[in-house]
Write an enzyme that holds these catalytic residues in place. Structure first.
Site, PDB file in Angstrom:
ATOM      1  CG  HIS A  67      37.009  30.220  44.926  1.00  0.00           C
ATOM      2  ND1 HIS A  67      36.304  31.116  44.594  1.00  0.00           N
ATOM      3  CD2 HIS A  67      36.839  28.897  44.324  1.00  0.00           C
ATOM      4  CE1 HIS A  67      35.954  30.784  43.258  1.00  0.00           C
ATOM      5  NE2 HIS A  67      35.888  29.645  43.135  1.00  0.00           N
ATOM      6  CD  GLU A  69      40.096  34.665  46.791  1.00  0.00           C
ATOM      7  OE1 GLU A  69      40.558  35.106  46.120  1.00  0.00           O
ATOM      8  OE2 GLU A  69      39.759  33.222  46.775  1.00  0.00           O
ATOM      9  CB  CYS A  95      34.733  34.993  42.618  1.00  0.00           C
ATOM     10  SG  CYS A  95      34.654  33.826  44.156  1.00  0.00           S
ATOM     11  CB  CYS A  98      36.112  34.837  47.760  1.00  0.00           C
ATOM     12  SG  CYS A  98      36.344  33.232  47.257  1.00  0.00           S
TER      13      CYS A  98
END
Length: 211
Positions: A67, A69, A95, A98
């Site tokens: 991801h 992040e 999410c 993260c």
């Protein structure tokens, strides 16, 4: 309509970290990934970390944990007190994975561009207990107007997974907008090379939804 902000004006009005996060999101989309980008800044507002979603991208690392992040957060300073001066900018609300990393690392501020309908209600986590509330970052977002619409539909442009299904359930008009934007961007002339060029190409579609 007279007085309506143009795409160029909206882009120029964004802070530099936001522009870089949007460029990262657009780069992910052009490479076949989910269009999410993130940057991390230090106490002096310098960008020190960058990331784009590589979940379905064309280069490693790939997979469920790739991801935007998480990649940006790799630049965090070692000391937890120093992390409090950091700001994470992300085009889509993090999410649980993260967001958990943000909380554990004690990042001081989180700025997000649009809500992720897949994880509705995640913002209520600080109600769990005092320790979670104490570590929770100051949060700013989402962006509003056409820019906010742009960031909301971007991750839905080239995926038929959970995010698009959640968008269709929570905001069917926005899901329809995502499909319209995707068709516009899929024109034979090819994808724009930069995020601001892409924004210019679909600004008229976004302006009717971002008021």
């Amino acid at each position: 309509m007279p007085g309506r902000e143009s795409a160029g004006e909206a882009w120029a009005g964004l802070d530099a970290p936001w522009r870089e996060a949007l460029e990262a999101a657009w780069d992910s989309y052009r490479r076949g990934g989910v269009a999410v980008g993130a940057v991390l800044t230090d106490a002096a507002h310098n960008v020190i970390g960058r990331g784009r979603n590589r979940r379905f991208g064309d280069t490693s690392p790939r997979g469920l944990l790739a991801h935007a992040e998480m990649a940006a957060l790799e630049a965090l300073p070692a000391g937890k007190d120093r992390a409090r001066d950091s700001v994470l900018y992300t085009t889509l609300h993090p999410c649980p994975m993260c967001l958990g990393a943000v909380v554990v690392a004690r990042v001081g501020r989180l700025c997000f561009g649009a809500y992720d309908p897949t994880w509705q209600g995640i913002e209520r986590l600080p109600r769990l207990n005092e320790e979670v509330r104490r570590r929770w970052p100051a949060i700013t977002g989402p962006l509003t107007g056409p820019l906010g619409e742009w960031l909301a539909v971007l991750p839905c442009l080239n995926t038929h997974g959970a995010l698009l299904r959640a968008m269709e359930a929570a905001a069917p008009q926005r899901a329809a907008l995502a499909r319209t934007v995707a068709r516009r961007l899929a024109a034979p002339r090819g994808l724009p090379g930069t995020a601001d060029q892409a924004l210019e190409q679909v600004w008229d579609l976004l302006s009717g939804h971002g008021n």
